[in-house]
Design an enzyme around this catalytic site. Structure first.
Site, PDB file in Angstrom:
ATOM      1  N   ASP A 285      -7.911  -5.485  11.048  1.00 58.87           N
ATOM      2  CA  ASP A 285      -8.984  -5.065  10.153  1.00 58.87           C
ATOM      3  C   ASP A 285      -9.541  -6.332   9.485  1.00 58.87           C
ATOM      4  O   ASP A 285      -9.032  -7.446   9.686  1.00 58.87           O
ATOM      5  CB  ASP A 285      -8.490  -4.035   9.129  1.00 58.87           C
ATOM      6  CG  ASP A 285      -9.661  -3.202   8.600  1.00 58.87           C
ATOM      7  OD1 ASP A 285     -10.823  -3.604   8.800  1.00 58.87           O
ATOM      8  OD2 ASP A 285      -9.418  -2.140   7.984  1.00 58.87           O
TER       9      ASP A 285
HETATM   10  C1  BGC Z   1     -12.655  -1.431   7.154  1.00 63.11           C
HETATM   11  C2  BGC Z   1     -12.774  -0.975   8.577  1.00 63.11           C
HETATM   12  C3  BGC Z   1     -14.063  -1.469   9.171  1.00 63.11           C
HETATM   13  C4  BGC Z   1     -14.137  -2.973   9.032  1.00 63.11           C
HETATM   14  C5  BGC Z   1     -15.374  -3.577   9.654  1.00 63.11           C
HETATM   15  C6  BGC Z   1     -12.934  -2.894   6.985  1.00 63.11           C
HETATM   16  O1  BGC Z   1     -12.998  -3.251   5.649  1.00 63.11           O
HETATM   17  O2  BGC Z   1     -11.368  -1.127   6.676  1.00 63.11           O
HETATM   18  O3  BGC Z   1     -12.697   0.419   8.640  1.00 63.11           O
HETATM   19  O4  BGC Z   1     -14.136  -1.069  10.519  1.00 63.11           O
HETATM   20  O5  BGC Z   1     -14.104  -3.279   7.662  1.00 63.11           O
HETATM   21  O6  BGC Z   1     -16.510  -3.282   8.964  1.00 63.11           O
END
Ligand code: BGC
Length: 759
Positions: A285
């Site tokens: 993530d």
């Molecule tokens: C979130 C994810 C997301 C990623 C990219 C993160 O902060 O937890 O769900 O896909 O950002 O935007």
């Protein structure tokens, strides 16, 4: 004849397997050749996922020097690039200016639609309509690919039993069985069994794993859970997404057994690859590799090596892989094999998507018509209506299309708040508000008097935090008293009041946990003033989470929960309010009676001292001040019509390993409207080797019944439905007596029982 048919089938299966094998061999040969050409730096480059900004940066960092890095072969993919022309531009840099011309993979948070936005996932789940949900994923894939994307950071399948957690909005709710069904159809909707097609995207199941169980409902917080609970209640939806063929997985921010998921080799290798046979790639993530430093696992070099060795293939944004893996290799902290494995998996994904054949596969001028098409907008309207859950109705809904309707509340005419959290590509200017939707339906046949009545909240510090992406909570010049006064005046002149209350879109979602999940004070005051007029009040509730609404429930004549319905929200809600659509949604997460009850969920274990409603209370498991039951339970939702359930008929009273029992009920529409009903089947084993939940959803069917019509709904039950993970984490079914419960919600069921013999 039968023999011939079987032979024919065998030939087809054989050809299919041979074809798949040849395709895999061809892919591997291609990648072998390519990897022979690649330098170590280029291999590490493939493991680097960046965002040039423009999307929603959710962490501290937005990547810099992206263009130079692409040219140097230091980037494997990008996300947050919105618009086909921008994708094309970035892909050209990779293809024309990097040494080996390896295409980039373009991802995005396509969570509930792309440009056409559908209801937030929690709302959509309340439709219990897997066909509809799959259609929304298909539509999202069609639009995303038309915008040049190949990879959707979805489905989000985190089970959540804590509505304080803002990201409950992004998932399917509290139940693993329903969550698994939805996870599977979403993956199929995105990938459509053929990643090479120019209208499919690779799914990325997230957040692996257990992210929804953050302590106290505070985002990114510690998770602590027994393996039994994990396997039985939290892991199944991830597994279902992988079984459906999800090409990628995103690791979560939280710890599991005190090791961050992003560097957790039990999770990413033992469970995911060895037990579940996942053969796609794992992305971190947003900066979750770097965040292992704050978790206390070492410096950036150490945590990057840990993550790679644990089974992480791609590093999102933080560039820990890019900047440290070479040194770690030189210092023998990792092996070349570790890097090769990860690089191969990224290249395989690109190959499967057909990007090596055509890096611009999705981008063509005539795809623009696929975006915000009439078909998708109609689907958005239908989905908005099907997500609505009717929580209360004292005979005031559906609304009459005559007389005077006072439409009040800060969410009645707020375009910004219709799409809900994580609508990265959605344009809120294009969304339909409730006011617009109601006016579209009534035309001149009724009069609608509108007054805002209150701000979503008057707490300026709170509002500032919610408004990071724009002014969702608008603070107009009018004072609270003036606004209430106007709304009360409108109510006095009306036959009925529709009060659009609830949360702003970004009061749920990432980093939007709330300790108090009630209606903000400004709106409570408005509601209290409206009640004084004596007019019937219909609350249209906008929300990204179950809320605590005991007081509001006692004041309103009706409550329709509409979540955040997406682009066509206003039209879809108005369809329900005026009876074009009969509400058929059922809650997929319990609405607590009070925050103090959390976690409150339907499939809990019994205690040794269960409190029985109406029975003695002392030394029983209960509260002195509130009931045990939630205000609105899982599976609950009313209709304009009434459904009557017959007792259950079982085709047999004994089940064994090779038989099927059919559990049937006849459902009759005894009310005055045609309508849909979600018929739910729950199971409970009376005695087992471990304590088992008081009930567990094991089947559901959504049926349509005309007024007066009856249908018999038949559920097959086989041994698989009885299996669970026992103390040894073996997946078993145990002999004994089982209750089967079928009904309209988790608390309103008919019951019968059968015996299972494990022989
Ligand atoms: C979130 C994810 C997301 C990623 C990219 C993160 O902060 O937890 O769900 O896909 O950002 O935007």
């Amino acid at each position: 004849m039968k023999k011939k048919y079987l032979l024919f089938l065998a030939v087809i299966v054989f050809n299919h397997i041979t074809y798949a094998q040849t395709a895999t061999t061809k892919m591997n040969q291609f990648i072998d050749r390519l990897m022979q050409e690649m330098t170590l730096e280029e291999k590490i480059g493939q493991l680097n996922l960046l965002t040039p900004g423009g999307g929603i940066p959710t962490g501290a960092v937005v990547s810099s020097d992206v263009e130079t890095k692409i040219k140097n072969g230091q980037v494997g993919g990008l996300f947050g690039v919105i618009g086909a022309d921008k994708v094309l531009q970035a892909q050209r840099i990779a293809i024309e200016n990097s040494r080996l011309h390896i295409p980039l993979i373009f991802g995005s948070d396509v969570i509930h639609g792309h440009k056409t936005t559908f209801p937030i996932p929690l709302g959509l789940a309340c439709s219990w309509d897997t066909i509809l949900i799959k259609q929304t994923a298909r539509a999202a894939a069609i639009e995303a690919t038309a915008d040049g994307l190949s990879w959707a950071f979805s489905p989000m399948v985190d089970i959540c039993r804590d509505p304080r957690w803002g990201r409950i909005a992004e998932g399917a709710g509290e139940d693993a069985f329903l969550g698994s069904a939805i996870a599977g159809v979403m993956v199929r909707g995105y990938q459509n069994n053929d990643l090479r097609k120019d209208n499919t995207v690779m799914a990325c199941v997230k957040h692996f794993a257990l992210y929804g169980a953050a302590e106290g409902g505070r985002d990114y917080n510690t998770v602590d859970m027994s393996k039994i609970r994990m396997y039985n209640d939290y892991l199944p939806p991830y597994k279902a997404a992988i079984d459906a063929g999800a090409g990628s997985v995103m690791s979560s921010f939280n710890v599991i057994d005190d090791v961050p998921a992003t560097g957790n080799s039990w999770l990413l290798t033992n469970l995911l690859r060895k037990q579940w046979h996942f053969n796609g790639f794992v992305v971190s993530d947003y900066t979750s590799v770097n965040e292992m430093e704050a978790h206390g696992l070492g410096n950036l070099q150490e945590v990057s090596a840990l993550a790679l060795k644990a089974g992480l293939d791609m590093d999102m944004v933080g560039e820990g892989f890019l900047t440290t893996l070479k040194t770690s290799l030189q210092q023998k902290k990792i092996t070349l094999n570790d890097i090769n494995n990860a690089c191969r998996r990224i290249l395989q994904a690109k190959y499967k998507l057909g990007l090596f054949d055509n890096p611009y596969r999705n981008v063509s001028p005539n795809r623009a018509k696929d975006i915000l098409s009439l078909e998708h907008l109609l689907l958005s309207r239908k989905a908005a209506a099907k997500s609505c859950v009717l929580l209360k109705n004292n005979n005031v809904l559906p609304l009459q299309r005559k007389g005077v309707i006072a439409l009040v509340g800060p969410l009645a005419d707020s375009k910004r708040n219709m799409l809900g959290t994580w609508s990265v590509a959605g344009d809120w200017h294009k969304s339909v508000t409730l006011k617009e939707g109601m006016e579209n339906i009534v035309g001149n046949s009724a009069r609608i008097i509108y007054a805002k009545g209150a701000n979503i909240s008057d707490d300026t510090a709170f509002n500032k935090r919610v408004n990071v992406f724009g002014e969702e909570i608008e603070m107009g010049p009018a004072s609270a008293e003036t606004m209430i006064h106007e709304a009360v005046a409108a109510a006095k002149n009306a036959d009925i009041v529709v009060a659009a209350l609830g949360e702003a879109a970004d009061m749920s979602g990432e980093s939007s946990s709330r300790a108090d999940i009630g209606l903000p004070e400004s709106q409570q005051k408005l509601l209290e003033a409206l009640v004084q007029t004596g007019k019937p009040i219909v609350i249209v509730l906008f929300n990204g989470r179950p809320m605590a609404l005991v007081k509001e429930n006692s004041m309103a004549s009706a409550i329709l929960d509409v979540w955040f319905g997406g682009t066509e929200a206003g039209n879809g809600i108005a369809d329900v309010l005026f009876g074009n659509e009969n509400p058929s949604g059922k809650l997929t997460a319990s609405f607590p009676y009070s925050v103090g009850q959390i976690p409150v969920y339907y499939n809990h274990l019994n205690t040794g001292r269960p409190y029985v409603l109406g029975g003695p209370t002392k030394f029983k498991s209960d509260y002195l001040d509130i009931p045990n039951a939630p205000l609105f339970p899982f599976g609950y939702g009313l209709s304009y019509t009434k459904f009557q359930y017959s007792p259950i008929t079982l085709s047999d009273s004994v089940l064994d390993n090779n038989t099927t029992i059919y559990a049937s009920v006849t459902v009759t529409n005894t009310g005055n409207y045609d309508g849909e009903e979600v018929v739910q089947l729950y199971l409970r084993e009376e005695v087992a080797s471990i304590s088992r939940p008081v009930k567990m959803l094991k089947g559901f069917q959504k049926i349509y019944l005309k007024k007066g019509e009856s249908k018999t709904v038949r559920f097959p039950l086989q041994v698989d439905a009885l299996k669970f993970y026992n103390s040894d984490l073996a997946f078993v079914a145990e002999s004994g007596k089982y209750d089967v419960m079928i009904g309209t919600s988790s608390i309103d069921v008919q019951t019968a029982s059968f015996t299972y013999n494990n022989q």
